[in-house]
Write a protein that holds these residues in place. Structure first.
Motif, short mmCIF file in Angstrom:
data_model
loop_
_atom_site.label_atom_id
_atom_site.label_comp_id
_atom_site.label_asym_id
_atom_site.label_seq_id
_atom_site.Cartn_x
_atom_site.Cartn_y
_atom_site.Cartn_z
N UNK A 67 -1.49 -6.45 -3.66
CA UNK A 67 -0.55 -7.50 -4.08
C UNK A 67 0.69 -6.94 -4.78
N UNK A 68 0.94 -5.65 -4.64
CA UNK A 68 2.02 -5.00 -5.38
C UNK A 68 3.38 -5.68 -5.17
N UNK A 69 3.71 -6.06 -3.94
CA UNK A 69 5.01 -6.68 -3.68
C UNK A 69 5.10 -8.10 -4.21
N UNK A 70 3.99 -8.78 -4.27
CA UNK A 70 3.98 -10.15 -4.80
C UNK A 70 4.05 -10.14 -6.32
N UNK A 105 -0.70 0.91 -14.57
CA UNK A 105 0.34 -0.05 -14.20
C UNK A 105 1.75 0.54 -14.04
N UNK A 106 2.13 1.62 -14.74
CA UNK A 106 3.46 2.17 -14.46
C UNK A 106 3.64 2.64 -13.02
N UNK A 107 2.56 2.80 -12.27
CA UNK A 107 2.69 3.12 -10.85
C UNK A 107 3.27 1.94 -10.08
N UNK A 108 3.20 0.74 -10.65
CA UNK A 108 3.69 -0.47 -10.00
C UNK A 108 5.03 -0.95 -10.55
N UNK A 109 5.24 -0.78 -11.85
CA UNK A 109 6.46 -1.28 -12.48
C UNK A 109 6.82 -0.45 -13.71
N UNK A 110 8.11 -0.12 -13.87
CA UNK A 110 8.51 0.62 -15.07
C UNK A 110 8.37 -0.22 -16.34
N UNK A 111 8.30 -1.53 -16.21
CA UNK A 111 8.13 -2.39 -17.38
C UNK A 111 6.79 -2.13 -18.07
#
Length: 165
Positions: A154-157, A45-51
């Motif tokens: 769905x990465x942008x959504x 998941x860090x590939x999608x969001x730093x959170x």
């Protein structure tokens, strides 16, 4: 700006909660000298969001506590997941097939020492590294890549914050 921070915290909290629940649901497979911690698939998941970085760390920490782990496992097992998550985030722009490598390697190198010296598992370290590495390969390499492929569409959504991350 406040919405961005709120969304970031919400993402981190949801990822932590999912990690904890999946760890708890699959606890019989996620602890011990032969383990496949299904929740480690989330280290993609860090590939999608730093959170995801703090979310995974907190999730692993609480998952280890609730799983009855000893203090060295709580600390070093969680740090192994944190290291893997940070490196996945730093590699997010690389080829996606490389993304599972950091959590696989960090857990393969750290967890066997916890098992050997924390829990007193009498197996040789190379054998423990092999067994943990295989489990991580299954959870991060196989399940994590399936998750990556499913979420990429769905990465942008799902992860768009209104600003560049």
């Amino acid at each position: 700006m406040k919405l961005h921070k709120t969304r970031w915290i919400a993402h981190a909290a949801m990822i932590a909660a999912i990690y904890i629940i999946v760890t708890w649901l699959f606890a019989p497979f996620g602890f011990g000298e032969i383990q496949v911690r299904i929740s480690e698939a989330l280290t993609i998941l860090p590939a999608f969001t730093p959170a995801a970085v703090p979310g995974l760390f907190v999730g692993c920490l609480i998952g280890n506590i609730l799983g009855g782990a000893i203090l060295p496992d709580i600390i070093f097992g969680s740090l192994a997941t944190l290291i893997g998550a940070v490196l996945v985030y730093r590699m997010r722009d690389k080829h996606s097939f490389l993304l599972p490598l950091p959590p696989i390697l960090s857990n393969t190198l750290i967890v066997p020492f916890v098992l050997r010296y924390g829990y007193g598992v009498a197996l040789p370290l190379p054998l423990l590294m092999f067994s943990i590495g295989i489990g991580e390969l299954i959870s991060c390499g196989v399940l994590g890549m399936i998750l990556h492929r499913a979420l990429s569409r769905y990465r942008n959504t799902l992860f768009h914050s209104g600003q560049n991350q």
